[in-house]
Write a protein that holds these residues in place. Structure first.
Motif, PDB file in Angstrom:
ATOM      1  N   GLY A  71       0.811  -1.198   0.000  1.00  0.00           N
ATOM      2  CA  GLY A  71       0.000   0.000   0.000  1.00  0.00           C
ATOM      3  C   GLY A  71       0.849   1.254   0.000  1.00  0.00           C
ATOM      4  O   GLY A  71       1.908   1.294   0.637  1.00  0.00           O
ATOM      5  N   ASP A  92       0.426   5.503   0.610  1.00  0.00           N
ATOM      6  CA  ASP A  92      -0.354   6.681   0.989  1.00  0.00           C
ATOM      7  C   ASP A  92       0.404   7.893   0.450  1.00  0.00           C
ATOM      8  O   ASP A  92       1.441   8.278   0.996  1.00  0.00           O
ATOM      9  CB  ASP A  92      -0.498   6.750   2.511  1.00  0.00           C
ATOM     10  CG  ASP A  92      -1.147   8.048   2.982  1.00  0.00           C
ATOM     11  OD1 ASP A  92      -1.867   8.664   2.186  1.00  0.00           O
ATOM     12  OD2 ASP A  92      -0.915   8.428   4.153  1.00  0.00           O
ATOM     13  N   GLY A 110      -1.973  -1.141  -3.815  1.00  0.00           N
ATOM     14  CA  GLY A 110      -3.056  -0.216  -3.524  1.00  0.00           C
ATOM     15  C   GLY A 110      -2.497   1.169  -3.265  1.00  0.00           C
ATOM     16  O   GLY A 110      -1.473   1.310  -2.589  1.00  0.00           O
ATOM     17  N   GLY A 170      -3.580   5.184  -2.121  1.00  0.00           N
ATOM     18  CA  GLY A 170      -4.510   6.204  -1.669  1.00  0.00           C
ATOM     19  C   GLY A 170      -3.934   7.586  -1.954  1.00  0.00           C
ATOM     20  O   GLY A 170      -2.754   7.831  -1.708  1.00  0.00           O
ATOM     21  N   GLU A 186      -7.449   4.748  -5.092  1.00  0.00           N
ATOM     22  CA  GLU A 186      -8.590   5.142  -4.260  1.00  0.00           C
ATOM     23  C   GLU A 186      -8.304   6.481  -3.605  1.00  0.00           C
ATOM     24  O   GLU A 186      -7.142   6.864  -3.407  1.00  0.00           O
ATOM     25  CB  GLU A 186      -8.832   4.066  -3.191  1.00  0.00           C
ATOM     26  CG  GLU A 186     -10.017   4.290  -2.277  1.00  0.00           C
ATOM     27  CD  GLU A 186     -11.329   4.407  -3.016  1.00  0.00           C
ATOM     28  OE1 GLU A 186     -11.705   5.572  -3.321  1.00  0.00           O
ATOM     29  OE2 GLU A 186     -11.966   3.371  -3.289  1.00  0.00           O
ATOM     30  N   ASP A 219      -7.768   8.985  -0.599  1.00  0.00           N
ATOM     31  CA  ASP A 219      -7.016   8.663   0.613  1.00  0.00           C
ATOM     32  C   ASP A 219      -7.907   8.495   1.840  1.00  0.00           C
ATOM     33  O   ASP A 219      -7.620   7.651   2.711  1.00  0.00           O
ATOM     34  CB  ASP A 219      -5.925   9.709   0.880  1.00  0.00           C
ATOM     35  CG  ASP A 219      -6.477  11.125   1.043  1.00  0.00           C
ATOM     36  OD1 ASP A 219      -7.642  11.378   0.670  1.00  0.00           O
ATOM     37  OD2 ASP A 219      -5.726  11.983   1.530  1.00  0.00           O
ATOM     38  N   ASN A 223     -11.009   7.310   1.827  1.00  0.00           N
ATOM     39  CA  ASN A 223     -11.602   5.984   1.690  1.00  0.00           C
ATOM     40  C   ASN A 223     -10.609   4.884   2.029  1.00  0.00           C
ATOM     41  O   ASN A 223     -10.954   3.881   2.671  1.00  0.00           O
ATOM     42  CB  ASN A 223     -12.137   5.784   0.272  1.00  0.00           C
ATOM     43  CG  ASN A 223     -13.440   6.513   0.033  1.00  0.00           C
ATOM     44  OD1 ASN A 223     -14.129   6.898   0.975  1.00  0.00           O
ATOM     45  ND2 ASN A 223     -13.783   6.715  -1.227  1.00  0.00           N
ATOM     46  N   ALA A 224      -9.367   5.054   1.592  1.00  0.00           N
ATOM     47  CA  ALA A 224      -8.333   4.072   1.933  1.00  0.00           C
ATOM     48  C   ALA A 224      -8.142   4.007   3.442  1.00  0.00           C
ATOM     49  O   ALA A 224      -8.063   2.921   4.026  1.00  0.00           O
ATOM     50  CB  ALA A 224      -7.022   4.432   1.239  1.00  0.00           C
ATOM     51  N   GLY A 250      -4.893   0.738   4.750  1.00  0.00           N
ATOM     52  CA  GLY A 250      -6.110   0.621   3.973  1.00  0.00           C
ATOM     53  C   GLY A 250      -5.831   0.497   2.490  1.00  0.00           C
ATOM     54  O   GLY A 250      -6.499  -0.274   1.789  1.00  0.00           O
ATOM     55  N   ALA A 251      -4.838   1.225   1.997  1.00  0.00           N
ATOM     56  CA  ALA A 251      -4.468   1.108   0.586  1.00  0.00           C
ATOM     57  C   ALA A 251      -4.015  -0.302   0.257  1.00  0.00           C
ATOM     58  O   ALA A 251      -4.343  -0.834  -0.804  1.00  0.00           O
ATOM     59  CB  ALA A 251      -3.373   2.123   0.252  1.00  0.00           C
ATOM     60  N   LEU A 277      -6.767  -2.594  -0.482  1.00  0.00           N
ATOM     61  CA  LEU A 277      -7.436  -2.421  -1.768  1.00  0.00           C
ATOM     62  C   LEU A 277      -7.094  -3.558  -2.725  1.00  0.00           C
ATOM     63  O   LEU A 277      -7.904  -3.932  -3.574  1.00  0.00           O
ATOM     64  CB  LEU A 277      -7.014  -1.095  -2.416  1.00  0.00           C
ATOM     65  CG  LEU A 277      -7.525   0.191  -1.766  1.00  0.00           C
ATOM     66  CD1 LEU A 277      -6.841   1.388  -2.405  1.00  0.00           C
ATOM     67  CD2 LEU A 277      -9.022   0.297  -1.885  1.00  0.00           C
TER      68      LEU A 277
END
Length: 294
Positions: A2, A4, A60, A62, A104, A106, A108-109, A288-289, A292
């Motif tokens: 991920g 960010d 993923g 973000g 996505e 950031d 939401n991630a 979170g990313a 994804l």
């Protein structure tokens, strides 16, 4: 994996099968399309070195701004030098790194990262940064909305006599309950305004206490609107202002209790009891990313 991607730094990490962090790398972000891709490539290469193994899964990503998930494109990421036309960032990154990419917004991630941290399938993540925005996970699924506007709670007007918001409306929640609102209410020089304001309030400064309480009431109002709309299991505060940690949670919880004092219905919902703050050392958006890719 991920990433960010923020205005000042790009944070990347690799998770193991259980969601534990295997490696984490942070690099400054260079603005503009070429700068963003180059920054991401530096982080990706450093992660390969740190893990000592090929990274061939889905990456993923973000990023702030308006994100078209289906097209893998972003625009209005002004602080990153991306404005005007859609930037096909997913394809640019995939071509440079040689791996599939999922793009996505950031917030939401970060919402996915917060849901993983809390182990819940219904969650509101309220990001209090320069602006104010929310992410929603409902029944285990991220809710973006038909036009990508789900969670834009910062642009709900609450004060007809308030200042004009950057969105063009007057008296939006973002003009009361955001990092930029704190900076306007409590200029602090080199110290983050939230830290300076809360510190001054702890000393008993009545002006600081009033400013802190107005800010906290604004955050509580955002939580109340979101919670009455979707009734989440958990409410998580994140973003730059959430670096305050427990003092922020306590102030917002107190505001929620005060707002519910005259309403048995609202009190029965126990919104203050559902409130959490993201730990300051947990890279929620990058985690979170990474999810994804699943």
């Amino acid at each position: 994996m991920g990433l960010d991607i923020g205005a000042t730094k790009t944070l990347g990490l690799v998770l193991d099968a259980d969601g534990g962090i295997l490696a984490e790398v942070r690099e400054p972000t260079k603005p503009g399309a070429d700068g963003i891709v180059a920054s991401a490539a530096r982080v990706y290469d450093a992660l390969r070195v740190a893990t000592g193994q090929p990274l061939d899964g889905v990456l993923g990503v973000g990023i702030p701004g308006l994100v078209d998930v289906e097209r893998g494109a972003v625009k209005h990421a002004v602080n990153l030098g991306v404005d005007g036309d859609w930037l096909p960032l997913r394809d640019l990154l995939a071509g440079r790194l040689g791996v599939p990419v999922a793009l996505e917004n950031d917030v939401n991630a970060a919402t996915l990262g917060a849901a993983a941290l809390d182990h819940v399938s219904d969650l509101v993540y309220l990001s209090i940064g320069t602006g104010l925005a929310a992410g929603l996970v409902l029944d285990g699924r991220l809710r973006r909305g038909a036009h990508g506007a789900a969670g834009e709670i910062g642009h709900v007007p609450v004060d007809p006599q308030g200042v004009v918001c950057q969105c063009g409306q007057r008296g939006c929640l973002e003009t009361i309950a955001s990092g930029s609102a704190l900076a306007a209410a409590w200029p602090a020089g080199d110290v983050p305004p939230a830290q300076a304001l809360f510190a001054a309030a702890r000393t008993g400064d009545p002006t600081a206490i009033a400013a802190r309480d107005r800010f906290s009431a604004g955050v509580a109002s955002a939580i109340r609107v979101l919670s009455l709309a979707v009734d989440p299991e958990s409410i998580v505060l994140g973003g730059g202002v959430a670096q305050l940690g427990e003092p922020l949670r306590l102030a917002v919880a107190q505001a929620l209790l005060e707002q519910a004092a005259s309403s048995p219905f609202l009190a029965s919902l126990d919104l203050a009891g559902r409130l959490r703050v993201v730990p300051s050392d947990y890279p929620v958006a990058a985690v979170g990313a990474a999810f994804l890719g699943r």
